[in-house]
Design a protein around this motif. Structure first.
Motif, PDB file in Angstrom:
ATOM      1  N   ARG A   1      -4.401 -28.199 -26.018  1.00 25.38           N
ATOM      2  CA  ARG A   1      -4.872 -27.730 -24.706  1.00 25.38           C
ATOM      3  C   ARG A   1      -3.748 -26.977 -23.994  1.00 25.38           C
ATOM      4  O   ARG A   1      -2.617 -27.456 -23.931  1.00 25.38           O
ATOM      5  CB  ARG A   1      -5.343 -28.909 -23.851  1.00 25.38           C
ATOM      6  CG  ARG A   1      -6.736 -29.405 -24.256  1.00 25.38           C
ATOM      7  CD  ARG A   1      -7.108 -30.680 -23.543  1.00 25.38           C
ATOM      8  NE  ARG A   1      -7.377 -30.542 -22.124  1.00 25.38           N
ATOM      9  CZ  ARG A   1      -8.566 -30.180 -21.621  1.00 25.38           C
ATOM     10  NH1 ARG A   1      -9.579 -29.905 -22.425  1.00 25.38           N
ATOM     11  NH2 ARG A   1      -8.737 -30.086 -20.323  1.00 25.38           N
TER      12      ARG A   1
ATOM     13  N   GLU B   1      -7.910 -24.963 -26.709  1.00 26.11           N
ATOM     14  CA  GLU B   1      -8.697 -25.006 -25.473  1.00 26.11           C
ATOM     15  C   GLU B   1      -7.815 -24.502 -24.347  1.00 26.11           C
ATOM     16  O   GLU B   1      -6.772 -25.095 -24.047  1.00 26.11           O
ATOM     17  CB  GLU B   1      -9.189 -26.431 -25.204  1.00 26.11           C
ATOM     18  CG  GLU B   1     -10.296 -26.826 -26.166  1.00 26.11           C
ATOM     19  CD  GLU B   1     -10.833 -28.236 -25.958  1.00 26.11           C
ATOM     20  OE1 GLU B   1     -10.338 -28.954 -25.065  1.00 26.11           O
ATOM     21  OE2 GLU B   1     -11.737 -28.614 -26.715  1.00 26.11           O
ATOM     22  N   VAL B   2      -8.239 -23.391 -23.768  1.00 29.45           N
ATOM     23  CA  VAL B   2      -7.418 -22.720 -22.767  1.00 29.45           C
ATOM     24  C   VAL B   2      -8.025 -22.928 -21.385  1.00 29.45           C
ATOM     25  O   VAL B   2      -9.166 -22.539 -21.140  1.00 29.45           O
ATOM     26  CB  VAL B   2      -7.325 -21.206 -23.055  1.00 29.45           C
ATOM     27  CG1 VAL B   2      -6.354 -20.545 -22.085  1.00 29.45           C
ATOM     28  CG2 VAL B   2      -6.907 -20.953 -24.495  1.00 29.45           C
ATOM     29  N   ILE B   3      -7.284 -23.546 -20.514  1.00 31.10           N
ATOM     30  CA  ILE B   3      -7.733 -23.676 -19.136  1.00 31.10           C
ATOM     31  C   ILE B   3      -7.083 -22.556 -18.342  1.00 31.10           C
ATOM     32  O   ILE B   3      -5.862 -22.425 -18.317  1.00 31.10           O
ATOM     33  CB  ILE B   3      -7.350 -25.055 -18.534  1.00 31.10           C
ATOM     34  CG1 ILE B   3      -8.152 -26.157 -19.221  1.00 31.10           C
ATOM     35  CG2 ILE B   3      -7.640 -25.093 -17.044  1.00 31.10           C
ATOM     36  CD1 ILE B   3      -7.402 -26.899 -20.255  1.00 31.10           C
TER      37      ILE B   3
END
Lengths: 354, 134
Positions: free
Chosen positions: B6, B34-36
């Motif tokens: 992440r 998973e890129v926020i």
């Protein structure tokens, strides 16, 4: 019998978790949350420490044993939060709406958590999670916790991880938990079923999308929001929605609660007070009619059954001799036996006292 | 089941250029991460709080408006104060070489300046991840 380890079935795909990696990369710096045991994480989460709660959610999302141990410790402390599902088609302005709702609930001195779900890429398994861009003014408010979550493409997996995450946030003492999802597909409907109150968001001008919503999600709405209501076509969309709600009459999910249709313009905050009032009214209705217990029981039943199924199947595979499964597969392939008899043999082997 | 890395991608300072971070975010996603993305004009405090709530492994900071010298080390400091120093902090943007060296002394693990390929960034993160989980 030993408690089956539900992670044990897939060791080859399981890299060591960050929690287990000790401060290898941090050159002796304090590693904080990474070094804590599940019991310690649970204790700190109960005190409201965001990093501990966040780590537990991460462990649960990764289906790690430590996460489950932590959740066991937290679970008895939950049950107080009002879980609100926010669902609707892409582009309906859900994130901006959630941002406005956070602000209103904070004004009412409620602590608010958000689980914002976005799809994983079916190709790479990765995801870009951008919902919280619209909510960042709340980033440093200690009474707000926002967690982005990818669907990860696992059947039933999303419902489970969002259930587990909401259980953590509930135990941490958040009064309201908003779960934002694109309301398409069974998996997302499962998430909707997680909530005490479900708000279905619509916007003018999507036309056919109303049809899509009619097909699945109209049935699950406790309140309906017409967002971007300052746009052309709002009156027409409202008329259509009212017609459909009228058709639904008599089959409300919660007898005696008529789902309201509310108009909002989220960036301006228009209609937001009414939405929060309606959510609260719905929760109060549930409270006075036994609806909370009913929903909690349904949810608990589903979750328990699913867990038993999972643990039992893992126990079967754990007990099957290494070559036995391969042998049975081969027997089925060669039609020496059928899949039903093969499965019965595997399960019977587990039920035999060892 | 996969356990994606992440990453938080955040833009510090006042510039409004999103193309660079978008390209980097997509490359990370395509590598299975998973890129926020938390948007423009973030303060170090917002970045640190977000990194903790999202429990990311990596914090990727971008600045094109000379905000890096003040803001990047501050993010590292805030994470350390809040017991989250296990996160990898990397930076990128319009950053002169001599600044990059200073930033690394301030706890930023790596700095990707103009001309860096997205593949380099992805490879760096993957290498770090492998070495820490080995």
């Amino acid at each position: 019998m030993d408690e089956p380890n539900r992670l044990g079935a897939r060791p080859e795909t399981r890299p060591a978790s960050p929690a287990h990696s000790e401060a290898k990369s941090s050159e002796g710096r304090q590693a904080g949350v990474a070094r804590r045991s599940p019991a310690e994480l649970a204790e700190r989460a109960l005190e409201g420490e965001q990093s501990a709660g966040a780590r537990l959610i991460r462990l649960l999302e990764n289906q790690e044993r430590d996460g489950i141990e932590g959740l066991k410790a937290l679970y008895p402390h939950g049950g107080r939060a009002h879980i609100v599902g926010i669902t609707g088609p892409p582009g309906a302005g859900k994130s901006t709406l959630v941002d406005a709702l956070i602000a209103e609930w904070r004004r009412r001195e409620r602590r608010v958590a958000v689980i914002a779900v976005d799809p994983s890429s079916p190709f790479s398994g990765g995801a870009i999670l951008g919902d919280r861009v619209r909510m960042q003014r709340h980033a440093t408010d200690p009474g707000v916790f926002i967690r982005s979550m990818a669907t990860r493409g696992q059947l039933g997996g999303l419902a489970r991880t969002s259930f587990e995450a909401s259980a953590v946030l509930d135990a941490m003492g958040y009064d309201v938990i908003l779960v934002e999802t694109v309301g398409v597909g069974q998996d997302e409907l499962d998430v909707v079923e997680l909530a005490h109150t479900t708000a279905v968001v619509n916007v003018p001008g999507l036309g056919d999308d109303i049809q899509a919503i009619k097909a699945g999600i109209l049935e699950v709405g406790d309140l309906f929001i017409l967002n971007k209501a300052d746009r052309p076509g709002a009156d027409e969309t409202e008329k259509q929605l009212r017609l459909m709600l009228h058709l639904r009459e008599g089959e409300e999910r919660d007898a005696g609660f008529e789902p309201p249709l509310l108009r909002t313009v989220a960036p301006r905050g228009d209609g937001i007070v009414e939405v929060v009032d309606a959510c609260t009214a719905h929760y109060e209705h549930l409270s006075t009619t036994g609806g909370i217990e009913r929903k909690t029981a349904v949810r608990g039943h589903r979750f328990l059954v699913e867990l038993v199924r999972e643990l039992a199947s893992e126990a079967v595979f754990a007990r099957a001799a290494a070559g036995e499964l391969a042998q049975l597969v081969d027997d089925v392939r060669a039609r020496r036996t059928d899949p039903y008899s093969a499965a019965e043999r595997l399960v019977a082997a587990m039920l035999k006292p060892s | 089941m996969a356990r994606p890395i992440r990453v938080l991608v955040a833009k510090l300072g006042l510039d409004a250029h999103t193309i660079g971070v978008t390209v980097v975010a997509k490359a990370m996603r395509d590598a299975g991460m998973e890129v926020i993305y938390s948007g423009l004009k973030q303060t170090p405090e917002m970045v640190a709080a977000t990194a903790i709530q999202e429990d990311v492994d990596v914090v990727g900071l971008s600045s094109l408006s000379a905000a890096h010298m003040r803001h990047f080390p501050r993010v590292v400091e805030l994470l350390r104060e809040q017991g989250a120093s296990d996160k990898l902090v990397i930076g990128g943007g319009v950053i002169p070489e001599e600044d990059a060296e200073d930033l690394k002394r301030g706890g930023v693990a790596e700095v990707f300046t103009m001309g860096a390929e997205t593949g380099d960034i992805v490879a760096y993160i993957e290498q770090w991840w492998t070495s820490r989980t080995a």
